[in-house]
Every structure is written in structure tokens, then in C-alpha cells.
Design an enzyme around this catalytic site. Structure first.
Site, PDB file in Angstrom:
ATOM      1  N   SER A 199       0.653  -1.421  -0.118  1.00  0.00           N
ATOM      2  CA  SER A 199       0.087   0.259   0.170  1.00  0.00           C
ATOM      3  C   SER A 199       0.887   1.112  -0.254  1.00  0.00           C
ATOM      4  O   SER A 199       0.229   2.523  -0.240  1.00  0.00           O
ATOM      5  CB  SER A 199      -0.882   0.093   1.460  1.00  0.00           C
ATOM      6  OG  SER A 199      -1.832  -0.983   1.339  1.00  0.00           O
TER       7      SER A 199
ATOM      8  N   LYS B 251       0.781   3.108  -2.715  1.00  0.00           N
ATOM      9  CA  LYS B 251      -0.687   4.070  -2.993  1.00  0.00           C
ATOM     10  C   LYS B 251      -0.309   5.995  -2.997  1.00  0.00           C
ATOM     11  O   LYS B 251      -0.890   6.765  -3.233  1.00  0.00           O
ATOM     12  CB  LYS B 251      -1.835   3.510  -1.854  1.00  0.00           C
ATOM     13  CG  LYS B 251      -1.819   3.201  -1.883  1.00  0.00           C
ATOM     14  CD  LYS B 251      -2.907   2.145  -1.020  1.00  0.00           C
ATOM     15  CE  LYS B 251      -3.488   0.304  -1.583  1.00  0.00           C
ATOM     16  NZ  LYS B 251      -4.557  -0.038   0.091  1.00  0.00           N
TER      17      LYS B 251
ATOM     18  N   TYR C 222      -3.611  -2.226 -10.234  1.00  0.00           N
ATOM     19  CA  TYR C 222      -4.067  -2.070  -8.299  1.00  0.00           C
ATOM     20  C   TYR C 222      -2.916  -3.472  -8.620  1.00  0.00           C
ATOM     21  O   TYR C 222      -2.259  -3.015  -7.347  1.00  0.00           O
ATOM     22  CB  TYR C 222      -5.483  -2.119  -8.529  1.00  0.00           C
ATOM     23  CG  TYR C 222      -5.326  -2.112  -7.058  1.00  0.00           C
ATOM     24  CD1 TYR C 222      -4.997  -1.262  -5.391  1.00  0.00           C
ATOM     25  CD2 TYR C 222      -5.651  -3.219  -6.167  1.00  0.00           C
ATOM     26  CE1 TYR C 222      -5.204  -1.198  -4.075  1.00  0.00           C
ATOM     27  CE2 TYR C 222      -5.121  -3.505  -4.296  1.00  0.00           C
ATOM     28  CZ  TYR C 222      -4.767  -2.336  -3.788  1.00  0.00           C
ATOM     29  OH  TYR C 222      -5.229  -2.484  -2.374  1.00  0.00           O
TER      30      TYR C 222
ATOM     31  N   TYR D 235      -4.812   3.892   8.339  1.00  0.00           N
ATOM     32  CA  TYR D 235      -6.039   3.299   8.443  1.00  0.00           C
ATOM     33  C   TYR D 235      -6.030   3.796   9.653  1.00  0.00           C
ATOM     34  O   TYR D 235      -6.668   4.878  10.351  1.00  0.00           O
ATOM     35  CB  TYR D 235      -6.087   1.361   8.019  1.00  0.00           C
ATOM     36  CG  TYR D 235      -5.055   1.124   6.930  1.00  0.00           C
ATOM     37  CD1 TYR D 235      -5.522   1.745   6.060  1.00  0.00           C
ATOM     38  CD2 TYR D 235      -4.065   0.908   7.586  1.00  0.00           C
ATOM     39  CE1 TYR D 235      -4.656   1.434   4.467  1.00  0.00           C
ATOM     40  CE2 TYR D 235      -3.289   0.333   5.743  1.00  0.00           C
ATOM     41  CZ  TYR D 235      -3.259   0.833   4.664  1.00  0.00           C
ATOM     42  OH  TYR D 235      -2.774   0.207   3.937  1.00  0.00           O
TER      43      TYR D 235
ATOM     44  N   VAL E 132       1.281  -3.448   3.871  1.00  0.00           N
ATOM     45  CA  VAL E 132       0.979  -4.767   4.434  1.00  0.00           C
ATOM     46  C   VAL E 132       2.438  -5.950   4.381  1.00  0.00           C
ATOM     47  O   VAL E 132       2.294  -6.709   4.896  1.00  0.00           O
ATOM     48  CB  VAL E 132      -0.056  -5.570   4.441  1.00  0.00           C
ATOM     49  CG1 VAL E 132       0.082  -5.718   2.747  1.00  0.00           C
ATOM     50  CG2 VAL E 132      -1.253  -6.261   5.091  1.00  0.00           C
TER      51      VAL E 132
HETATM   52  N1  GLN Z   1      -2.214  -5.608  -1.939  1.00  0.00           N
HETATM   53  C1  GLN Z   1      -3.376  -5.252  -0.315  1.00  0.00           C
HETATM   54  C2  GLN Z   1      -4.792  -5.409  -0.411  1.00  0.00           C
HETATM   55  O1  GLN Z   1      -4.941  -5.044  -1.661  1.00  0.00           O
HETATM   56  C3  GLN Z   1      -2.735  -4.435   0.109  1.00  0.00           C
HETATM   57  C4  GLN Z   1      -3.319  -3.688   0.916  1.00  0.00           C
HETATM   58  C5  GLN Z   1      -1.925  -2.802   2.178  1.00  0.00           C
HETATM   59  O2  GLN Z   1      -1.174  -2.549   2.393  1.00  0.00           O
HETATM   60  N2  GLN Z   1      -2.392  -2.788   3.620  1.00  0.00           N
HETATM   61  O3  GLN Z   1      -4.966  -6.340   0.130  1.00  0.00           O
END
Ligand code: GLN
Length: 309
Positions: free
Chosen positions: A64, A67, A191, A243, A261
Site C-alpha cells: 500500500s 498508493k 492495482y 488506516y 502490509v
Molecule cells: N495488496 C494489498 C491489498 O490490496 C495491500 C493492502 C495493504 O498493504 N494494506 O489487500
């Protein structure tokens, strides 16, 4: 040795000795199999000096954290029109939450939760083939890091595609409200691939420099974004970058940051440094456990919190 170098060295040693590691993500085998004993840190200061320690040259999945780069690209493409498709408020919900989308008629709360990032990816994709959009994202990351060797882990992207049922649900839901313009599978393909970019702490800290330095990358002499845009991306990282753990991160670390993550966190100390920590074990909100502790220690010892020393 500079103060920064000695603080980074101390942190790498202290983190190596800690028994508490958090839990690695298990939703795909490529993450479940990562050794939770690893810890890396890299800090690039305003003058370009790099202080790094631990596993700072081991590649990990940025997930993420990508992003931040897609948000920057989408804002470059459509400017403030982006905010018709995605909000700017913290969600207080887990990164893959579905429930909020129904109440808010398919408009995701912010660009850093999964739904918001999928909407942002859709903006980048419009007018392009998925391959072109993905190429643009990867080229942008390589350009920011000034490193053409950065690649996407194709096996991880394939695993994400195979297991991404919740992301598919989020995307279909947004499509039903007309928030996505492109075929759901195309948007999700891009994505999943940008989440599978693999980088080291050192490469990622270089890529984040423009956010710490009012939109400039002094290594290349390029202005990436206007100063106002860098400031606003940082504001979103502070309020939404972790988050439902964003408030706690601001309270403990006091700097804008974006987690993934895979266990990485990119953090910006405005005017001072771009910082990346990585440790694969996560806390309950899906943010790196040791990474957060390392950053709390770093900002305290360097006096870098945006809220005062
Ligand atoms: N690829 C992960 C997902 O879409 C990314 C989520 C994350 O890094 N928090 O669930």
C-alpha cells in the site's frame, strides 16, 4: 559519525534484539513465508546524506505504500477533479473495509484505503491500456528513486489476483455507483501489480524525498510536484496513512507516514528527511509493529515530530 548515523545504528541494534515482532500477513504465500526476524531502516536527509542499517538493502513488497505514488500521478493527471471520486477524511476502519462504501454511495473515504486506491488507479488507467498505465506507475517510481532496476514481483501480482475477493467486491461496488470508469478486471489488474512492486528501504527512501523537500528531488534536480501538492499529500498521509491506526501513529510518531502490509512504512519529516523502515511483522491494523516502534524512537531522539520536539 553524525548524530543521525549514530541514532540509526542504535535503532537497528535495538530492533534486532527485540523479541516482539508482530504477525506477518498470511493472505498470500509470498507474504506468509517472509522471515519476521528482519528489520531495515534508511534515512535520507535534506542534503542527501543516507544513514541506513539492518536489512536496508533487502527488497520487500511495498504494497500500500504504492498508493502514495499513484495518488501523486492521479493528481497530476486530473488535479482537484480527483476529489469527486474519492474523499479526504480518515476512515477509522480497516484498510479493506466494505461497510463504509454502502453508506457513502460508493465514494471511498480517502485515497489510502483499498477502495480509495482502486478508484485512484482507475483514474490513472482511463485513456490507456492496463499495460501502459502500469508502465507509467513503474517508470514514475524508478524515476523518483533514480533507479531503473526496480521491478514488479509477477508471482505476487498473480497471487493477489487469485485471492483478491474483497478487493473485487470493493471494485464491483464502486462500479455499480459509476465511480470506476474502466472494466473492473482492468483496474484491479493494475492495482494488484502496483502493490507488488518490490523495493529496498534505501530505494524507497530515495523515492520519497520529494515529499520531504516541498516537491523537489534534489538528486535529479527535478520538481516532481508543486510545494502545495507535496504538503497536501503529506497531510493525507498523516490523517489516513495507517488506516484505523492513523491517530495512534500520529500520537506516537508525529510524522506523515504510509504503511504497507509487506511491513514497510514510508515517513516524511518535512524539510528534514525521507525515512523508510521495514519489518514484516504487523500489528492488528496491518501496520509494521517494529517499524512503528523504530520510528517513535527515531523522531524522539532526533526531535523531528511535526508537533514539536
Ligand atoms: N495488496 C494489498 C491489498 O490490496 C495491500 C493492502 C495493504 O498493504 N494494506 O489487500
Amino acid at each position: 559519525m553524525s548524530k543521525l548515523e549514530s541514532v540509526v545504528k542504535e535503532i537497528a541494534e535495538e530492533m534486532r534484539a527485540r523479541p516482539d515482532r508482530g504477525e506477518v500477513a498470511t493472505y498470500i504465500p509470498e507474504l506468509a513465508g517472509v522471515d519476521a526476524g528482519q528489520f531495515g531502516i534508511a534515512v535520507v536527509d535534506a542534503a542527501g546524506n543516507v544513514a541506513a542499517g539492518g536489512d536496508c538493502d533487502t527488497s520487500f513488497l511495498i504494497q500500500s505504500i504504492s498508493k502514495v505514488f499513484t495518488l501523486t500521478l492521479a493528481l497530476g493527471k486530473v488535479g482537484d477533479r480527483l476529489w469527486k471520486r474519492v474523499g479526504r477524511e480518515p476512515s477509522g476502519s480497516p484498510f479493506n473495509s466494505i461497510v463504509q462504501l454502502e453508506n457513502e454511495r460508493g465514494i471511498p473515504r480517502n485515497p489510502f484505503i483499498n477502495a480509495g486506491a482502486i478508484a485512484v488507479t482507475d483514474v490513472i488507467l482511463s485513456g490507456h491500456q492496463p499495460r501502459e498505465a502500469l508502465g507509467e506507475i513503474l517508470q514514475f517510481v524508478r524515476f523518483l528513486a533514480d533507479d531503473p532496476s526496480i521491478v514488479i514481483d509477477e508471482a505476487v501480482a498473480a497471487s493477489e489476483q487469485r485471492t483478491g475477493f474483497r478487493n473485487r467486491a470493493l471494485a464491483n461496488y464502486m462500479k455499480a455507483f459509476g465511480v470506476l470508469e474502466n472494466p473492473v478486471d482492468y483496474t484491479l489488474g493494475v492495482y494488484f501489480h502496483h502493490c507488488a512492486i518490490a523495493m529496498t528501504c534505501r530505494q524507497l527512501a530515495m523515492a520519497g524525498r520529494f515529499l520531504a523537500l516541498s516537491g523537489m528531488n534534489p538528486a535529479t534536480g527535478h520538481r516532481i510536484v508543486h510545494a502545495e501538492r507535496a504538503r497536501r499529500i503529506n497531510a493525507l498521509m498523516l490523517t489516513c496513512g495507517h488506516y484505523d491506526g492513523s491517530g495512534e501513529f500520529a500520537y506516537l510518531v508525529g510524522l506523515p507516514g504510509k504503511s504497507g502490509v509487506g511491513g514497510g512504512i514510508l515517513v516524511v519529516a518535512p524539510g528534514k528527511a525521507s525515512i523508510v523502515v521495514w519489518s514484516p511483522g504487523l500489528d492488528v491494523s496491518g501496520n509494521s509493529h517494529l517499524g512503528r516502534i523504530a520510528l517513535e524512537t527515531l523522531t524522539k531522539r532526533m526531535g523531528w515530530s511535526v508537533f514539536g520536539a
